[in-house]
Design a protein around this motif. Structure first.
Motif, short mmCIF file in Angstrom:
data_model
loop_
_atom_site.label_atom_id
_atom_site.label_comp_id
_atom_site.label_asym_id
_atom_site.label_seq_id
_atom_site.Cartn_x
_atom_site.Cartn_y
_atom_site.Cartn_z
N MET A 187 164.92 29.56 63.26
CA MET A 187 164.94 30.46 62.12
C MET A 187 163.70 31.36 62.10
O MET A 187 163.78 32.55 61.76
N PHE A 188 162.55 30.80 62.47
CA PHE A 188 161.34 31.61 62.51
C PHE A 188 161.44 32.70 63.58
O PHE A 188 161.13 33.88 63.33
N LEU A 189 161.87 32.33 64.77
CA LEU A 189 162.00 33.32 65.84
C LEU A 189 163.06 34.37 65.50
O LEU A 189 162.91 35.56 65.81
N LEU A 190 164.13 33.93 64.83
CA LEU A 190 165.17 34.88 64.44
C LEU A 190 164.65 35.87 63.40
O LEU A 190 164.97 37.07 63.45
N ALA A 191 163.84 35.38 62.45
CA ALA A 191 163.24 36.29 61.47
C ALA A 191 162.32 37.30 62.15
O ALA A 191 162.30 38.48 61.78
N CYS A 192 161.57 36.85 63.15
CA CYS A 192 160.72 37.77 63.91
C CYS A 192 161.56 38.81 64.65
O CYS A 192 161.21 40.00 64.70
N ALA A 193 162.66 38.36 65.25
CA ALA A 193 163.54 39.29 65.96
C ALA A 193 164.15 40.31 65.01
O ALA A 193 164.26 41.50 65.34
N TYR A 194 164.54 39.88 63.81
CA TYR A 194 165.06 40.82 62.83
C TYR A 194 164.00 41.83 62.42
O TYR A 194 164.28 43.02 62.25
N LEU A 195 162.77 41.34 62.20
CA LEU A 195 161.70 42.22 61.73
C LEU A 195 161.40 43.31 62.76
O LEU A 195 161.05 44.44 62.38
N MET A 196 161.53 43.01 64.05
CA MET A 196 161.24 43.98 65.08
C MET A 196 162.48 44.77 65.50
O MET A 196 162.48 45.43 66.55
N ALA A 197 163.52 44.73 64.67
CA ALA A 197 164.79 45.38 65.06
C ALA A 197 164.71 46.89 65.03
O ALA A 197 165.48 47.56 65.71
N ARG A 198 163.77 47.44 64.26
CA ARG A 198 163.75 48.89 64.07
C ARG A 198 162.57 49.53 64.79
O ARG A 198 161.43 49.36 64.37
N PRO A 199 162.81 50.28 65.87
CA PRO A 199 161.71 51.03 66.51
C PRO A 199 161.20 52.12 65.58
O PRO A 199 161.85 52.49 64.59
N GLU A 204 168.52 54.45 62.15
CA GLU A 204 169.77 53.74 61.90
C GLU A 204 169.59 52.75 60.75
O GLU A 204 168.65 51.94 60.73
N ARG A 205 170.51 52.80 59.82
CA ARG A 205 170.37 52.00 58.60
C ARG A 205 170.56 50.51 58.89
O ARG A 205 169.97 49.67 58.23
N TRP A 206 171.40 50.18 59.86
CA TRP A 206 171.62 48.76 60.13
C TRP A 206 170.36 48.12 60.72
O TRP A 206 170.08 46.94 60.45
N ARG A 207 169.59 48.87 61.49
CA ARG A 207 168.33 48.34 61.99
C ARG A 207 167.33 48.16 60.85
O ARG A 207 166.57 47.19 60.82
N ARG A 208 167.31 49.10 59.95
CA ARG A 208 166.42 48.98 58.78
C ARG A 208 166.82 47.77 57.94
O ARG A 208 165.95 47.03 57.44
N TYR A 265 168.27 42.63 73.16
CA TYR A 265 169.31 43.61 72.84
C TYR A 265 168.77 44.70 71.91
O TYR A 265 169.12 45.88 72.06
N LEU A 266 167.92 44.30 70.96
CA LEU A 266 167.44 45.25 69.97
C LEU A 266 166.31 46.13 70.50
O LEU A 266 166.24 47.31 70.18
N ARG A 267 165.39 45.54 71.29
CA ARG A 267 164.18 46.26 71.66
C ARG A 267 163.90 46.30 73.16
O ARG A 267 162.87 46.83 73.56
N GLY A 268 164.74 45.72 73.98
CA GLY A 268 164.51 45.78 75.41
C GLY A 268 163.27 45.00 75.83
O GLY A 268 163.09 43.85 75.47
#
Length: 381
Positions: A187-199, A204-208, A265-268
């Motif tokens: 869950m912690f790593l997933l929250a970090c991945a979500y937080l870094m979803a938006r370059p 894009e609103r879904w990334r935000r 997938y989100l940030r390469g």
């Protein structure tokens, strides 16, 4: 621009950065916009609140009349609700994309309720994680067909919930509590991945939306991770056996591979920074807060993690990450004060310390936050 643009424009004009003609053209342009950004935010708030109230009203209506209906009537009602909401969203897409997204989001919520109600109506075999899996598939179909950010948020919430449910159901009853550590790490790593979803350059609103979801869940996930090492399982003997063998390997593999794959997938290549978060989490798990030294080390690691989030926000030009990092640092300091100092100071001095901490510390942190935001906006590294 924000609502403070007139005063900023006056300051720029006074400093000679903008001449009178340019300032007048800026005022004319902003006046012609009619507060588009403010109206957009108000519309988003109104639609979000309306979606919650609509979903709650539907659930209350169904619950109030559930016992009076036959099984066939119950199933027909559930199907009708789902069909009406999604059909309404399709019709509304011609005039209002916000209203369409709202109705489709409530329709996805009704789809999940319909899965559980159908299981109750037809007395299906009980395996509740399977219902979450079907609900996740419905949200995934919504993402593919609709391309709307509420469907992405549904999918981002439901998939981890389904995996958590499968993990809980696969373990023996008394081993569930010993198996929460992989869940906390995942869950912690997933929250970090979500937080870094938006370059920084993304609009894009879904990334935000994913970034906001990560910001909301990051601090609770870090606290849960810190508390996962607070229990001495040896004192319980065989009552809570350790999770070993294939279940342990599968649990840890999913907890680490899923966030890393999503971040890739989100940030390469930027996903490599998630390995730093993983290393931090593994070190935090080894620290036990049951001793004074361990407690100090735990809060120090939490503060260090918050500083890391701030540095990531500066590197990635993300104001949201900076705000989350500053808030996490403040929570770490407050947690250390209440856990280690408050009882030793006594009630009066403890309250005085809290006041000084809130006023002085709050002022210092807000000053630091504003400087970091200004540095970010100026484009300095």
């Amino acid at each position: 621009m924000s609502e403070g643009w007139p005063s900023a424009l006056k300051r720029w004009q006074g400093a000679g950065l903008v001449d009178a003609a340019t300032a007048e053209r800026i005022r004319a342009f902003e006046s012609s916009q009619g507060g588009v950004e403010r109206q957009g935010r108000l519309t988003l708030i109104a639609f979000s609140l309306g979606a919650v109230l609509l979903a709650a009203g539907i659930l209350l209506f169904v619950a109030a009349h559930w016992d009076r209906m036959s099984p066939g009537g119950r199933f027909a009602l559930v199907l009708a609700l789902i069909a009406i909401l999604h059909a309404g969203g399709a019709v509304a897409s011609r005039s209002s994309t916000g209203l369409s997204a709202t109705l489709h989001a409530v329709g996805t919520a009704a789809f999940g309720a319909g899965i559980y109600l159908a299981g109750q109506v037809f007395h299906m075999a009980e395996h509740w994680p399977a219902a979450l899996m079907l609900w996740s598939l419905g949200a995934a179909v919504g993402v593919v067909l609709l391309r709307q950010w509420p469907q992405v948020v549904w999918l981002a919430v439901l998939v981890p919930a389904w995996l958590w449910g499968e993990w809980t159901a696969a373990l023996p009853p008394h081993a569930v509590w010993r198996g929460l550590t992989p869940v906390a790490v995942g869950m912690f790593l997933l929250a970090c991945a979500y937080l870094m979803a938006r370059p920084a350059a993304s609009t894009e609103r879904w990334r935000r939306a994913l970034a906001w979801l990560g910001a909301i869940g990051l601090i609770p996930a870090a606290v849960a991770l810190a508390m996962s090492s607070d229990v001495d399982w040896t004192m319980f003997g065989a009552q809570y056996p350790a999770v070993t063998g294939a279940p342990r390997i599968v649990g840890w593999s999913v907890a680490i591979a899923l966030p890393l794959g999503l971040a890739w997938y989100l940030r390469g290549r930027d996903a490599v920074w998630l390995l730093a978060a993983l290393a931090w989490a593994l070190v935090l798990m080894q620290v036990s807060p049951r001793s004074d030294a361990g407690e100090l080390a735990m809060f120090a690691l939490l503060a260090l993690g918050a500083v890391g989030i701030v540095l990531w926000g500066l590197r990635d030009q993300q104001r949201l990450a900076i705000n989350v990092g500053v808030l996490g640092f403040a929570c770490s300091v407050l947690g250390f004060y209440f856990s280690s100092l408050y009882d030793k100071l006594g009630r009066a001095l403890g309250l005085i310390g809290i006041g000084v901490l809130f006023i002085g510390g709050g002022w210092l942190l807000e000053r630091a936050r504003r400087r970091l935001i200004a540095r970010l906006q100026s484009g300095r590294p």
